[in-house]
Scaffold this active site. Structure first.
Site, short mmCIF file in Angstrom:
data_model
loop_
_atom_site.label_atom_id
_atom_site.label_comp_id
_atom_site.label_asym_id
_atom_site.label_seq_id
_atom_site.Cartn_x
_atom_site.Cartn_y
_atom_site.Cartn_z
N TYR A 117 0.85 -1.25 -0.08
CA TYR A 117 0.25 -0.05 -0.02
C TYR A 117 0.74 1.29 -0.11
O TYR A 117 1.80 1.30 0.81
CB TYR A 117 -0.68 0.15 1.17
CG TYR A 117 -2.22 0.98 1.09
CD1 TYR A 117 -3.28 0.77 0.53
CD2 TYR A 117 -1.74 2.41 1.61
CE1 TYR A 117 -4.08 1.71 0.24
CE2 TYR A 117 -2.64 3.48 1.54
CZ TYR A 117 -3.73 3.15 0.59
OH TYR A 117 -4.88 4.03 0.71
N GLY A 122 2.30 4.53 0.70
CA GLY A 122 3.49 5.36 1.19
C GLY A 122 4.53 4.26 2.02
O GLY A 122 5.77 4.18 1.67
N LYS A 162 7.57 8.80 0.04
CA LYS A 162 7.88 9.12 1.26
C LYS A 162 9.25 8.65 1.65
O LYS A 162 9.93 9.30 2.38
CB LYS A 162 6.85 8.69 2.50
CG LYS A 162 5.25 9.25 2.01
CD LYS A 162 5.26 10.71 2.19
CE LYS A 162 3.84 11.05 2.31
NZ LYS A 162 3.91 12.49 2.14
N SER A 207 -0.42 15.77 7.46
CA SER A 207 -1.34 14.92 6.48
C SER A 207 -2.66 15.27 7.10
O SER A 207 -2.90 15.43 8.33
CB SER A 207 -1.00 13.33 6.99
OG SER A 207 0.34 13.20 6.76
N ALA A 208 -3.74 15.37 5.97
CA ALA A 208 -5.13 15.31 6.31
C ALA A 208 -5.51 16.94 6.61
O ALA A 208 -6.42 16.89 7.30
CB ALA A 208 -5.46 14.50 7.45
N CYS A 209 -4.60 17.73 6.28
CA CYS A 209 -4.84 19.42 6.48
C CYS A 209 -5.40 19.95 4.95
O CYS A 209 -5.70 21.33 4.93
CB CYS A 209 -3.93 19.99 6.96
SG CYS A 209 -3.68 19.73 8.83
N ASN A 245 -6.07 20.20 -1.91
CA ASN A 245 -6.94 20.95 -2.16
C ASN A 245 -6.32 22.61 -2.46
O ASN A 245 -6.54 23.42 -3.33
CB ASN A 245 -8.04 21.14 -1.23
CG ASN A 245 -8.86 19.92 -1.21
OD1 ASN A 245 -8.76 19.24 -1.76
ND2 ASN A 245 -9.74 19.89 -0.17
N ASP A 247 2.66 17.53 -2.58
CA ASP A 247 3.00 17.01 -1.35
C ASP A 247 4.62 17.09 -1.08
O ASP A 247 4.87 17.02 0.13
CB ASP A 247 2.66 15.36 -1.72
CG ASP A 247 2.73 14.64 -0.27
OD1 ASP A 247 2.10 15.11 0.78
OD2 ASP A 247 3.39 13.50 -0.31
N ARG A 259 -7.70 6.01 -2.28
CA ARG A 259 -6.65 6.87 -2.78
C ARG A 259 -6.86 6.89 -4.52
O ARG A 259 -7.72 5.84 -4.92
CB ARG A 259 -5.19 6.47 -2.66
CG ARG A 259 -4.77 6.57 -1.28
CD ARG A 259 -4.34 7.83 -0.91
NE ARG A 259 -4.37 8.28 0.36
CZ ARG A 259 -3.56 9.17 0.97
NH1 ARG A 259 -3.40 10.13 0.46
NH2 ARG A 259 -3.52 9.45 2.30
O1 O2Y Z 1 -1.39 5.95 3.57
C1 O2Y Z 1 -0.58 6.16 2.54
O2 O2Y Z 1 0.19 5.28 2.29
C2 O2Y Z 1 -0.35 7.44 2.12
S1 O2Y Z 1 -0.02 8.94 2.95
C3 O2Y Z 1 0.10 10.09 1.79
C4 O2Y Z 1 -0.10 10.04 0.57
C5 O2Y Z 1 -0.07 11.22 -0.29
C6 O2Y Z 1 0.39 12.45 0.39
N1 O2Y Z 1 0.76 12.19 1.64
C7 O2Y Z 1 0.64 11.44 2.40
C8 O2Y Z 1 0.83 11.58 3.87
O3 O2Y Z 1 0.67 10.81 4.82
O4 O2Y Z 1 1.41 12.69 4.16
MN MN Z 2 1.97 13.89 2.53
#
Ligand code: O2Y
Ligand code: MN
Length: 596
Positions: free
Chosen positions: A211, A213, A220, A262-264, A268, A289, A381
């Site tokens: 999956y 990241g 990442k 993440s999640a902010c 967008n 990102d 995603r």
């Molecule tokens: O959960 C994942 O593997 C993806 S996390 C992610 C994906 C795209 C951009 N940013 C993130 C993040 O956690 O910062």
């Molecule tokens: Mn990210």
């Protein structure tokens, strides 16, 4: 082309004379014992063949080709649906070099423990060798990586997220160096899942997850964790930042890089559509990102987006929240763990239109409207090519990058942080960035509203001791003749009734306009203990149903809240012992003094 003996049972042809790469592929093949080795060339024919194979074995499902041409669905193992920070390690010789915010394992122990999981892991499988470039092809700021994987789904995603195949091998050349990433699905058991980084060797080992990241090692693992180490060694910055260009009605474009946990809503913001009330303004997306930023010969900081695609979170994405993302993902995209409508279109909570009466949920089960369970996984995603984004900047692949005028740092805070403020100077800005914190949401696991400190939004992604990382930041600024100005934003401030005070989304442009004005030496500001706040009226609220009283509340700074914040930050710094740069402790004390 030379013949290259990879394993006793496999003979393959290597398309490169790069001795280091050939030797490493040999070594990986001896360890993982695949039935076949395939060097990925990135061609259309190869892509078509891989898709057919995955469709036949059920790894991918074809979506409605009329509404979503060349789009596919993948369902990951239900135990493998997100990055796993508790299974992610930094393996440095000295534990202190990883620091208290990272899990650490000694390199020899990691090699022994995880090596045993790789041993024979690719029996009966094909080992794919994916050469890839992070950054525009031919750019001096780009870097080459090679991912070895037994997942064709990873190959298909890397084709969207990076520039891969023959072009990458060409960029590598016979003597070039590269970041090594070895990945195997293993048996997908969380008990045997490890994401290991060896910064001293510029090596990544990931096993047991297919999956996001955890498996797309260019993102990442390389572009942040390993690249942050390279950036420190080489004098640049590898950051968890979107990059956007804000073009004024006069045609002048100012580039801003912004870091949010993440999640902010980074994607967008990167694709913001200016509201009708702001005629002539345009937002150009460079990246959503990650930013790699180098001091240029002109004394400015130049940024590239190392990625070629977006791995965006689907739930909540709609033509209301992010029309550019919706347009981007409509073709040549891979969806992971979304639901599917009866006509074969991808579906998630928050997408446009009425909720269908029936769906197939992210696990492939029947779902009916009103069910207490989500149809799409909250971390489902889309992987979509950046070039398809209607707002993609004409300069997104410029080899020299784009010049950054401002950094924004932000988090999700119901109280405490005002809508926006500007740091006094570089060192103060670095301090402000170390104080970034965010409150957890229902979309994340665990309790809601818990404050998590996330300096520079890099806590899960810094490949070395974060205190040393702050020291590196402090050193970069004074080397720039025109360092970016540093701001803190908070789109999520709430009133006593728990309602958001600021409309967010496209209206965030009004805050960006003030940021640009400040960069140009304009824009009214007033001095506050935490930095420069917009002067009354300096943020354009014309046509917005935000009253002057609400603006006052949005920009208010409560000394008691901030005293508490300074204490919490002190406790956080204390975890890093004597390694915290004295300048940051000096800034913290100065804040307490100014608060009175
Ligand atoms: O959960 C994942 O593997 C993806 S996390 C992610 C994906 C795209 C951009 N940013 C993130 C993040 O956690 O910062
Ligand atoms: Mn990210």
């Amino acid at each position: 082309m030379t013949t290259h003996i990879a394993t006793p049972q496999t003979t393959t042809h290597t398309p490169t004379t790069n001795a280091e790469l050939n030797a490493w592929v040999d070594e990986a093949a001896h360890l993982c014992k695949p039935d076949r080795i395939h060097w990925v060339d990135g061609s259309e024919a190869e892509h078509a063949r891989l898709l057919e194979e995955m469709l036949t074995e059920g790894t991918l499902l074809r979506l409605n080709g009329h509404h979503y041409p060349d789009c596919f669905l993948h369902r990951s193992d239900p135990s493998d649906v997100a990055r796993t920070e508790h299974l992610t390690f930094i393996c440095t010789s000295e534990k202190d070099d990883a620091g208290p915010s990272n899990n650490w394992m000694a390199p020899a122990e990691a090699k022994r423990k995880v090596g045993a999981l790789f041993d024979g892991a690719m029996r009966g499988r094909t080992m794919y060798v994916i050469p890839y470039v992070m950054g525009p092809l031919g750019s001096p700021l780009s870097k080459v990586g090679v991912e070895i994987t037994d997942s064709p789904y990873v190959v298909a995603n890397m084709r969207i997220m990076t520039r891969m195949g023959a072009a990458a091998l060409k960029q590598l050349g016979p003597d070039g160096t590269f970041v090594k990433g070895l990945h195997s699905l293993g048996d997908l058991s969380p008990e045997r899942r490890f994401i290991m980084h060896f910064p001293e060797e510029k090596l990544i080992w990931s096993v047991g997850s297919g999956y996001g990241g955890n498996a797309l090692l260019g993102k990442k693992c390389f572009a942040l964790r390993i690249a942050s180490v390279q950036a420190r060694e080489e004098g640049w910055l590898a950051e968890h930042m979107l990059i956007l260009g804000l073009e004024s009605p006069q045609g002048e474009t100012t580039y801003v890089a912004a870091a949010f946990p993440s999640a902010c809503g980074k994607t967008n913001l990167a694709m913001l559509v200016p509201p009708a009330s702001q005629p002539g303004w345009k937002v150009w997306t460079v990246g959503d990102d990650i930013a790699w930023m180098h001091p240029g010969p002109d004394g400015r900081l130049w940024a590239i987006n190392p990625e070629a695609g977006f791995f965006g979170v689907a739930p909540g994405t709609s033509s209301k929240t992010n029309p550019n993302a919706m347009a981007t993902l409509h073709s040549h995209s891979i969806f992971t763990n979304v639901a599917v409508t009866p006509d074969g279109s991808p579906w998630w909570e928050g997408i446009d239109g009425d909720v269908p009466a029936t769906l197939t949920d992210w696990r492939g089960r029947e779902w009916t409207r009103g069910s207490s369970e989500k149809a799409a996984h909250p971390n489902s995603r889309f992987t979509a090519p950046a070039r398809q984004c209607p707002s993609i900047s004409p300069h997104w692949e410029d080899p020299q990058g784009v010049p950054i005028s401002a950094f924004l740092f932000g988090g999700r805070r119901a109280r405490v942080a005002p809508l926006v403020f500007e740091a006094r100077d570089w060192a103060h800005g670095v301090f402000v960035a170390t104080a970034v914190a965010s409150e957890t949401t229902a979309a994340q696991s665990g309790a809601v509203g818990v404050v998590r400190r996330d300096p520079m939004a890099m806590l899960p992604f810094c490949g070395y001791n974060m205190a040393d990382y702050w020291g590196h930041w402090l050193e970069v600024g004074p080397k720039l003749r025109q360092p970016p100005r540093i701001f803190h934003v908070n789109w999520f401030r709430q009133g006593p009734d728990g309602k958001f005070l600021w409309p967010g989304f496209g209206e965030n442009l009004r805050v960006l306009k003030w940021v640009v004005e400040r960069c140009q030496g304009r824009g009214g500001a007033v001095e506050a203990p935490i930095g420069h706040l917009p002067a009354p009226g300096a943020i354009d609220t014309a046509g917005l149903s935000v009253s002057p009283e609400t603006m006052k509340e949005l920009l208010s700074v409560d000394p008691a809240d901030w005293r508490q914040e300074a204490v919490a930050l002190g406790e956080f710094f204390a975890k890093f012992g004597g390694r915290v740069p004295p300048e940051l402790e000096r800034q913290r004390r100065a804040l307490i003094d100014r608060l009175g």
